[in-house]
Enzyme design. Structure first.
Site, PDB file in Angstrom:
ATOM      1  N   GLY A 135     -10.735  -4.382  61.226  1.00  0.00           N
ATOM      2  CA  GLY A 135     -10.703  -3.105  61.953  1.00  0.00           C
ATOM      3  C   GLY A 135     -12.111  -2.723  62.360  1.00  0.00           C
ATOM      4  N   GLY A 136     -12.715  -1.829  61.544  1.00  0.00           N
ATOM      5  CA  GLY A 136     -14.110  -1.465  61.801  1.00  0.00           C
ATOM      6  C   GLY A 136     -15.079  -2.332  61.014  1.00  0.00           C
ATOM      7  N   THR A 208     -11.321   2.392  61.293  1.00  0.00           N
ATOM      8  CA  THR A 208     -10.181   2.480  62.212  1.00  0.00           C
ATOM      9  C   THR A 208      -8.901   2.912  61.493  1.00  0.00           C
ATOM     10  OG1 THR A 208      -9.553   0.190  61.783  1.00  0.00           O
ATOM     11  CG2 THR A 208     -11.110   0.566  63.602  1.00  0.00           C
ATOM     12  N   SER A 218      -9.271   7.624  51.819  1.00  0.00           N
ATOM     13  CA  SER A 218      -9.235   9.059  51.543  1.00  0.00           C
ATOM     14  C   SER A 218     -10.363   9.725  52.314  1.00  0.00           C
ATOM     15  CB  SER A 218      -9.488   9.245  50.049  1.00  0.00           C
ATOM     16  OG  SER A 218      -8.541  10.098  49.503  1.00  0.00           O
ATOM     17  N   ALA A 268      -3.218  -8.628  53.671  1.00  0.00           N
ATOM     18  CA  ALA A 268      -2.746  -9.796  52.928  1.00  0.00           C
ATOM     19  C   ALA A 268      -1.264 -10.072  53.184  1.00  0.00           C
ATOM     20  CB  ALA A 268      -2.981  -9.608  51.436  1.00  0.00           C
ATOM     21  N   TYR A 467     -16.672   9.543  41.940  1.00  0.00           N
ATOM     22  CA  TYR A 467     -17.386   8.652  42.855  1.00  0.00           C
ATOM     23  C   TYR A 467     -18.803   8.498  42.322  1.00  0.00           C
ATOM     24  CZ  TYR A 467     -19.033   6.932  47.416  1.00  0.00           C
ATOM     25  OH  TYR A 467     -19.542   6.180  48.446  1.00  0.00           O
TER      26      TYR A 467
END
Ligand SMILES: Cc1cc2nc3c(=O)[nH]c(=O)nc-3n(C[C@H](O)[C@H](O)[C@H](O)COP(=O)(O)OP(=O)(O)OC[C@H]3O[C@@H](n4cnc5c(N)ncnc54)[C@H](O)[C@@H]3O)c2cc1C
Length: 554
Positions: A135-136, A208, A218, A268, A467
């Site tokens: 994607g990105g 993306t 998230s 996958a 985090y």
């Protein structure tokens, strides 16, 4: 149309023109906390000097791919291969900057639509070539690492040309989109309908829709808007065994949820070619505000109270003591303001306080005022001190810039890595301490004592995410081994303390060795059975999710 140019610079985050030098104050702080930094500024090698193996795509496979997407959409030039050689995790950047693209894909394929994606998968299955959906390319867990598994060749399947908003249903508040749309492209298209998805991961500018869904990502306002899994109504997925589509029903009791199997499938099982998303009215008013809490524990209590009382702001972010100290020290600019703020907090007994950023968005001032009053009241009841909207909006304006700082730190010989987890409220503080200690011990043992800090940024009635960011001097020549020691120690600690191995970065390659510890061997067998049905030859994204491969530095 020719194949699109890469969105990000090949060796680091984002685009040129956003980097700033590390201020002398920040350099001094780092030297004080982690030891003296090596002299000089280490720039990445030149693109021409990147080590790249000869492409190994057999001629017959190339012919099949050209037949599927057209010759101009099968690229094997240096830039295309290097920009698809890795994601944007710390170990990716270490390798790329040093000119190591030894695992680059043999070619990059750019299909135009769902039919061409299906044709590429058929071609790869027939030619026995591994496929990595791309994607990105912002994965930080090795999700787009072009591993070839048992196959002689591997291609990256770049979804950049599938970049359209296909339909909006203003009655049901849904939008059907192609997977290659980036965050800004999606929000711009939805803005024309006065709508928003409200999904703003820190990688928003370059990641993306397909990547978000495939990784269960998230956003920073997930407490209010929900994670991407909560925003997906239906999916169309192309697999080597054919297309699978889920029905756009608001809820269903039709057996176990196929949608849930496909969300988070990390390329996958197949390629997400279309997603129908739940959107909502675009907010016209916003308020982001800073608060200080006396301690991290008081802050987590306050956040729990907010969410359990149904008074959660849309953005909820609470830094621990260490992250607060470092953020204040690094806030740069005006040292006077920082000193004044510290003085103000000390006077209120918040000498080791914790910074909270909370934010509300809505469609009327009255609604915002009501929600803000309820939230602020609960925060104050837990000892919070109002820092005002200047702090909140400074966070909002700078929130997409931090990744550029990581590039600059690497140039100064500094490792900056992040990892994340989540658990229930009762275990949150113990998990925090266990992971921070494990990272600290692993890096100290290598002679590179780190600064380990953390924040809570996604909050649920039952618990919250954690985090972690850690910074240490790089071990020159052993950067990958150093990374692996910290990663393995943190991952072991996460599982032992009852956390999930990943709250939103996904499994990829980096977490695959720990997935059985979370879902059990039978769980892995079940997932492998799904893969065997949808991808019998095993061409889809080898070495990820349920197919562990050795980690960098192991
Ligand atoms: C600086 C930085 C900040 C970040 N901040 C956040 C954050 O705030 N929240 C968060 O959740 N994550 C964050 N991430 C991680 C990353 O951005 C997310 O995982 C994101 O969802 C990946 O999207 P992408 O389009 O870049 O996917 P990629 O990196 O291209 O791919 C990720 C995985 O999804 C698969 N995939 C991609 N597209 C498809 C498709 N159409 N069909 C099937 N599989 C597909 C890939 O094969 C790979 O396994 C951050 C990363 C960086 C580098």
């Amino acid at each position: 149309m020719t194949a699109p140019d890469p969105r990000m610079r090949w060796w680091g985050w984002g685009e040129d023109g956003h980097d700033g030098p590390l201020s002398p104050g920040a350099q001094a702080l780092l030297a004080e906390q982690i030891g003296p930094l090596p002299a000089g500024h280490r720039d990445p090698v030149a693109l021409e000097d990147v080590r790249l193996p000869e492409p190994a795509l057999p001629a017959a496979a190339r012919e099949l791919l050209v037949a599927a997407v057209g010759a101009e959409h099968v690229r094997d030039d240096r830039l295309a291969r290097v920009t698809h050689a890795a994601g944007r995790g710390y170990h990716d950047l270490v390798r790329l900057r040093a000119g190591d693209a030894g695992g680059a894909p043999d070619a990059v394929v750019y299909p135009a639509d769902a039919a061409e994606v299906a044709a590429v998968l058929r071609a790869c299955a027939e030619a026995q070539v591994a496929v990595v959906p791309f994607g990105g390319g912002t994965s930080v867990v090795g999700g787009v690492e072009p591993l070839r598994g048992r196959f002689a060749a591997v291609v990256a399947l770049d979804l950049a040309r599938l970049d359209r908003l296909l339909a909006v249903d203003p009655v049901s508040l849904t939008a059907t989109v192609q997977p290659g749309m980036t965050g800004p492209a999606l929000e711009e298209a939805l803005a024309e309908h006065e709508l928003t998805l409200g999904h703003f991961p820190q990688s928003f500018e370059f990641s993306t829709v397909g990547g978000w869904v495939a990784t269960r990502s998230s956003g920073q306002a997930s407490t209010g808007y929900g994670r991407i899994d909560a925003l997906v109504l239906a999916l169309r997925v192309a697999t080597p065994s054919g297309e699978i589509a889920t029905r756009a029903a608001p809820a269903s009791a039709a057996g176990p949820s196929l949608r849930e199997l496909l969300v988070g499938s990390e390329g996958a099982l197949g390629v997400i070619v279309e997603a129908t998303l739940r959107v909502r009215a675009r907010p016209s008013v916003r308020r982001y505000e800073g608060f200080s809490l006396p301690r991290f524990a008081a802050g987590t209590d306050a956040f729990r109270a907010l969410v359990q009382a149904g008074a959660a702001p849309d953005v909820m972010r609470l830094s621990d003591e260490r992250e607060t100290q470092v953020s204040l020290a690094m806030s740069g600019g005006d040292g006077l303001t920082t000193r004044a703020l510290k003085g103000y907090l000390r006077a209120r007994g918040h000498g080791d306080g914790c910074l909270a950023i909370v934010g509300w968005a809505g469609t009327s001032e009255a609604e915002l005022r009501r929600r803000r009053a309820a939230g602020a009241q609960l925060l104050r009841a837990h000892g919070a001190v109002v820092l005002g909207t200047q702090v909140g909006h400074a966070w909002e304006h700078g929130r997409f810039n931090a990744p550029y700082l990581r590039d600059e730190l690497l140039a100064h010989g500094v490792m900056l890595e992040t990892l994340e987890t989540a658990t229930t409220w009762d275990r949150l503080l113990a998990l925090h301490d266990a992971v921070a200690s494990a990272i600290d011990a692993a890096l100290r043992a290598r002679g590179t004592p780190p600064v380990v800090m953390a924040h809570v940024s996604h909050v649920y009635r039952a618990g919250a995410s954690l985090y972690f960011t850690f910074v240490a001097r790089q071990q020159a020549g052993e950067e990958l081994e150093q990374w692996h020691a910290a990663k393995a120690a943190a991952s072991d600690a996460i599982l032992a303390a009852g956390g999930t191995i990943t709250h939103h970065h996904a499994v990829g390659r980096d977490h695959a060795p720990w997935l059985p510890g979370e879902v059990g061997e039978l769980g892995i067998e079940l997932l492998r059975a799904a893969k065997a049905t949808l991808d019998p030859a095993g061409i889809m994204n080898p070495g990820k999710l349920v197919d562990p491969a050795p980690l960098p530095g192991s």
